[in-house]
Scaffold this motif. Structure first.
Motif, PDB file in Angstrom:
ATOM      1  N   SER A  28       0.854  -1.192   0.000  1.00 16.75           N
ATOM      2  CA  SER A  28       0.000   0.000   0.000  1.00 16.75           C
ATOM      3  C   SER A  28       0.889   1.241   0.000  1.00 16.75           C
ATOM      4  CB  SER A  28      -0.927   0.010   1.212  1.00 16.75           C
ATOM      5  OG  SER A  28      -0.171  -0.063   2.389  1.00 16.75           O
ATOM      6  N   PRO A  29       1.209   1.750  -1.189  1.00 20.70           N
ATOM      7  CA  PRO A  29       2.169   2.846  -1.300  1.00 20.70           C
ATOM      8  C   PRO A  29       1.653   4.194  -0.794  1.00 20.70           C
ATOM      9  CG  PRO A  29       1.308   2.282  -3.455  1.00 20.70           C
ATOM     10  CD  PRO A  29       0.775   1.267  -2.500  1.00 20.70           C
ATOM     11  N   LEU A  30       0.365   4.340  -0.564  1.00 22.93           N
ATOM     12  CA  LEU A  30      -0.134   5.623  -0.115  1.00 22.93           C
ATOM     13  C   LEU A  30       0.035   5.841   1.386  1.00 22.93           C
ATOM     14  CD1 LEU A  30      -3.299   5.954  -2.322  1.00 22.93           C
ATOM     15  CD2 LEU A  30      -1.171   7.196  -2.517  1.00 22.93           C
ATOM     16  N   VAL A  31       0.308   4.805   2.137  1.00 23.05           N
ATOM     17  CA  VAL A  31       0.524   4.963   3.574  1.00 23.05           C
ATOM     18  C   VAL A  31       1.783   5.793   3.851  1.00 23.05           C
ATOM     19  CG1 VAL A  31       1.006   3.731   5.720  1.00 23.05           C
ATOM     20  CG2 VAL A  31      -0.776   2.921   4.198  1.00 23.05           C
ATOM     21  N   PRO A  32       2.932   5.479   3.244  1.00 20.66           N
ATOM     22  CA  PRO A  32       4.094   6.338   3.483  1.00 20.66           C
ATOM     23  C   PRO A  32       3.907   7.746   2.934  1.00 20.66           C
ATOM     24  CG  PRO A  32       4.767   4.325   2.361  1.00 20.66           C
ATOM     25  CD  PRO A  32       3.295   4.293   2.470  1.00 20.66           C
ATOM     26  N   ILE A  33       3.110   7.888   1.867  1.00 12.65           N
ATOM     27  CA  ILE A  33       2.840   9.228   1.335  1.00 12.65           C
ATOM     28  C   ILE A  33       2.038  10.027   2.352  1.00 12.65           C
ATOM     29  CG2 ILE A  33       1.589  10.477  -0.457  1.00 12.65           C
ATOM     30  CD1 ILE A  33       2.408   8.210  -2.376  1.00 12.65           C
ATOM     31  N   GLY A  34       1.030   9.418   2.951  1.00 15.26           N
ATOM     32  CA  GLY A  34       0.249  10.092   3.985  1.00 15.26           C
ATOM     33  C   GLY A  34       1.092  10.428   5.204  1.00 15.26           C
ATOM     34  N   LEU A  35       1.947   9.506   5.604  1.00 13.70           N
ATOM     35  CA  LEU A  35       2.832   9.747   6.741  1.00 13.70           C
ATOM     36  C   LEU A  35       3.807  10.881   6.427  1.00 13.70           C
ATOM     37  CD1 LEU A  35       3.798   8.885   9.538  1.00 13.70           C
ATOM     38  CD2 LEU A  35       5.294   7.248   8.413  1.00 13.70           C
ATOM     39  N   GLY A  36       4.342  10.862   5.227  1.00 14.11           N
ATOM     40  CA  GLY A  36       5.242  11.944   4.819  1.00 14.11           C
ATOM     41  C   GLY A  36       4.540  13.288   4.776  1.00 14.11           C
ATOM     42  N   GLY A  37       3.285  13.295   4.298  1.00 12.52           N
ATOM     43  CA  GLY A  37       2.513  14.537   4.290  1.00 12.52           C
ATOM     44  C   GLY A  37       2.285  15.064   5.688  1.00 12.52           C
ATOM     45  N   CYS A  38       1.976  14.164   6.614  1.00  8.46           N
ATOM     46  CA  CYS A  38       1.800  14.572   8.021  1.00  8.46           C
ATOM     47  C   CYS A  38       3.077  15.199   8.564  1.00  8.46           C
ATOM     48  CB  CYS A  38       1.424  13.380   8.877  1.00  8.46           C
ATOM     49  SG  CYS A  38      -0.250  12.834   8.689  1.00  8.46           S
ATOM     50  N   LEU A  39       4.202  14.561   8.280  1.00  9.70           N
ATOM     51  CA  LEU A  39       5.474  15.071   8.782  1.00  9.70           C
ATOM     52  C   LEU A  39       5.832  16.414   8.158  1.00  9.70           C
ATOM     53  CD1 LEU A  39       7.566  11.793   8.937  1.00  9.70           C
ATOM     54  CD2 LEU A  39       6.555  13.064  10.829  1.00  9.70           C
ATOM     55  N   VAL A  40       5.567  16.575   6.869  1.00 11.45           N
ATOM     56  CA  VAL A  40       5.868  17.839   6.196  1.00 11.45           C
ATOM     57  C   VAL A  40       5.001  18.959   6.754  1.00 11.45           C
ATOM     58  CG1 VAL A  40       5.656  19.039   3.981  1.00 11.45           C
ATOM     59  CG2 VAL A  40       6.785  16.828   4.091  1.00 11.45           C
ATOM     60  N   VAL A  41       3.714  18.700   6.918  1.00 14.46           N
ATOM     61  CA  VAL A  41       2.817  19.722   7.462  1.00 14.46           C
ATOM     62  C   VAL A  41       3.221  20.083   8.883  1.00 14.46           C
ATOM     63  CG1 VAL A  41       0.455  20.116   8.252  1.00 14.46           C
ATOM     64  CG2 VAL A  41       0.864  19.232   5.978  1.00 14.46           C
ATOM     65  N   LEU A  61      -1.591  24.970  17.524  1.00 16.76           N
ATOM     66  CA  LEU A  61      -1.401  23.525  17.577  1.00 16.76           C
ATOM     67  C   LEU A  61      -2.609  22.773  17.035  1.00 16.76           C
ATOM     68  CD1 LEU A  61       0.402  23.166  21.013  1.00 16.76           C
ATOM     69  CD2 LEU A  61       1.391  22.993  18.727  1.00 16.76           C
ATOM     70  N   ILE A  62      -3.810  23.289  17.279  1.00 14.73           N
ATOM     71  CA  ILE A  62      -5.013  22.661  16.728  1.00 14.73           C
ATOM     72  C   ILE A  62      -5.000  22.732  15.212  1.00 14.73           C
ATOM     73  CG2 ILE A  62      -7.518  22.914  16.513  1.00 14.73           C
ATOM     74  CD1 ILE A  62      -7.518  23.671  19.506  1.00 14.73           C
ATOM     75  N   HIS A  63      -4.611  23.882  14.662  1.00 15.98           N
ATOM     76  CA  HIS A  63      -4.535  24.008  13.203  1.00 15.98           C
ATOM     77  C   HIS A  63      -3.486  23.075  12.624  1.00 15.98           C
ATOM     78  CE1 HIS A  63      -6.391  28.325  13.182  1.00 15.98           C
ATOM     79  NE2 HIS A  63      -7.265  27.385  13.519  1.00 15.98           N
ATOM     80  N   THR A  64      -2.369  22.913  13.325  1.00 10.67           N
ATOM     81  CA  THR A  64      -1.327  21.987  12.875  1.00 10.67           C
ATOM     82  C   THR A  64      -1.855  20.561  12.850  1.00 10.67           C
ATOM     83  OG1 THR A  64       0.367  23.426  13.796  1.00 10.67           O
ATOM     84  CG2 THR A  64       1.002  21.155  13.348  1.00 10.67           C
ATOM     85  N   ARG A  65      -2.535  20.161  13.904  1.00 11.63           N
ATOM     86  CA  ARG A  65      -3.080  18.807  13.977  1.00 11.63           C
ATOM     87  C   ARG A  65      -4.112  18.560  12.887  1.00 11.63           C
ATOM     88  NH1 ARG A  65      -7.663  16.607  15.919  1.00 11.63           N
ATOM     89  NH2 ARG A  65      -8.338  18.610  16.729  1.00 11.63           N
ATOM     90  N   VAL A  66      -4.983  19.529  12.651  1.00 14.02           N
ATOM     91  CA  VAL A  66      -6.015  19.369  11.626  1.00 14.02           C
ATOM     92  C   VAL A  66      -5.386  19.244  10.241  1.00 14.02           C
ATOM     93  CG1 VAL A  66      -7.924  20.546  10.475  1.00 14.02           C
ATOM     94  CG2 VAL A  66      -7.846  20.444  12.965  1.00 14.02           C
ATOM     95  N   ALA A  67      -4.382  20.054   9.949  1.00 11.35           N
ATOM     96  CA  ALA A  67      -3.723  19.985   8.642  1.00 11.35           C
ATOM     97  C   ALA A  67      -2.998  18.652   8.455  1.00 11.35           C
ATOM     98  CB  ALA A  67      -2.748  21.146   8.493  1.00 11.35           C
ATOM     99  N   ALA A  68      -2.347  18.164   9.507  1.00 12.66           N
ATOM    100  CA  ALA A  68      -1.647  16.876   9.407  1.00 12.66           C
ATOM    101  C   ALA A  68      -2.647  15.735   9.233  1.00 12.66           C
ATOM    102  CB  ALA A  68      -0.785  16.654  10.647  1.00 12.66           C
ATOM    103  N   GLN A  69      -3.764  15.795   9.949  1.00  8.85           N
ATOM    104  CA  GLN A  69      -4.783  14.754   9.794  1.00  8.85           C
ATOM    105  C   GLN A  69      -5.420  14.809   8.416  1.00  8.85           C
ATOM    106  OE1 GLN A  69      -7.366  15.428  13.144  1.00  8.85           O
ATOM    107  NE2 GLN A  69      -6.503  13.696  14.248  1.00  8.85           N
ATOM    108  N   ALA A  70      -5.547  15.994   7.855  1.00 11.61           N
ATOM    109  CA  ALA A  70      -6.106  16.117   6.505  1.00 11.61           C
ATOM    110  C   ALA A  70      -5.216  15.411   5.485  1.00 11.61           C
ATOM    111  CB  ALA A  70      -6.287  17.585   6.138  1.00 11.61           C
ATOM    112  N   CYS A  71      -3.905  15.498   5.652  1.00  7.54           N
ATOM    113  CA  CYS A  71      -2.993  14.773   4.752  1.00  7.54           C
ATOM    114  C   CYS A  71      -3.172  13.268   4.884  1.00  7.54           C
ATOM    115  CB  CYS A  71      -1.551  15.149   5.056  1.00  7.54           C
ATOM    116  SG  CYS A  71      -1.089  16.771   4.491  1.00  7.54           S
ATOM    117  N   VAL A  73      -5.848  11.590   6.036  1.00  9.21           N
ATOM    118  CA  VAL A  73      -7.171  11.193   5.541  1.00  9.21           C
ATOM    119  C   VAL A  73      -7.220  11.283   4.022  1.00  9.21           C
ATOM    120  CG1 VAL A  73      -9.619  11.839   5.536  1.00  9.21           C
ATOM    121  CG2 VAL A  73      -8.364  11.744   7.680  1.00  9.21           C
ATOM    122  N   GLY A  74      -6.573  12.288   3.453  1.00  7.21           N
ATOM    123  CA  GLY A  74      -6.510  12.402   2.005  1.00  7.21           C
ATOM    124  C   GLY A  74      -5.816  11.213   1.372  1.00  7.21           C
ATOM    125  N   ALA A  75      -4.725  10.760   1.979  1.00  4.07           N
ATOM    126  CA  ALA A  75      -4.018   9.584   1.459  1.00  4.07           C
ATOM    127  C   ALA A  75      -4.879   8.337   1.586  1.00  4.07           C
ATOM    128  CB  ALA A  75      -2.696   9.401   2.196  1.00  4.07           C
TER     129      ALA A  75
END
Length: 99
Positions: A28-41, A61-71, A73-75
């Protein structure tokens, strides 16, 4: 006591952590992409922490968490759409082409 002073020695028949990670990435190649997106955000938002202005820390911090979760969930959603496409739509197209 044995001569080996390491605390834990993995069994020989088990995969190493890196082999497991590579296998899961191939499955499942999208899992590392989602994890990477979380880390970048998260890294970007931590970098922008100093220039947050008058925004409270908790709001930042809430905005940071929401943006990381959006990455993440998007993946997951991209993975679900791709799986649905490959399992149903692609198979139906192949079935109608064979008839």
């Amino acid at each position: 006591m044995s001569a080996n002073r390491r605390w834990w020695v993995p069994p020989d028949d088990k995969d190493s952590v890196s082999e497991k990670l590579l296998r899961k990435t191939r499955e499942s190649p999208l899992v590392p992409i989602g994890l990477g997106g979380c880390l970048v955000v998260a890294a970007y938002r931590i970098y922008r922490l100093r220039s947050r202005g008058s925004t409270k820390m908790s709001i930042h911090l809430i905005h940071t968490r929401v943006a990381a979760q959006a990455c993440a969930v998007g993946a997951i959603m991209l993975g679900a759409v791709y799986t649905m496409y490959s399992d149903y739509i692609k198979r139906m197209a192949q079935d109608t082409g064979e008839k």
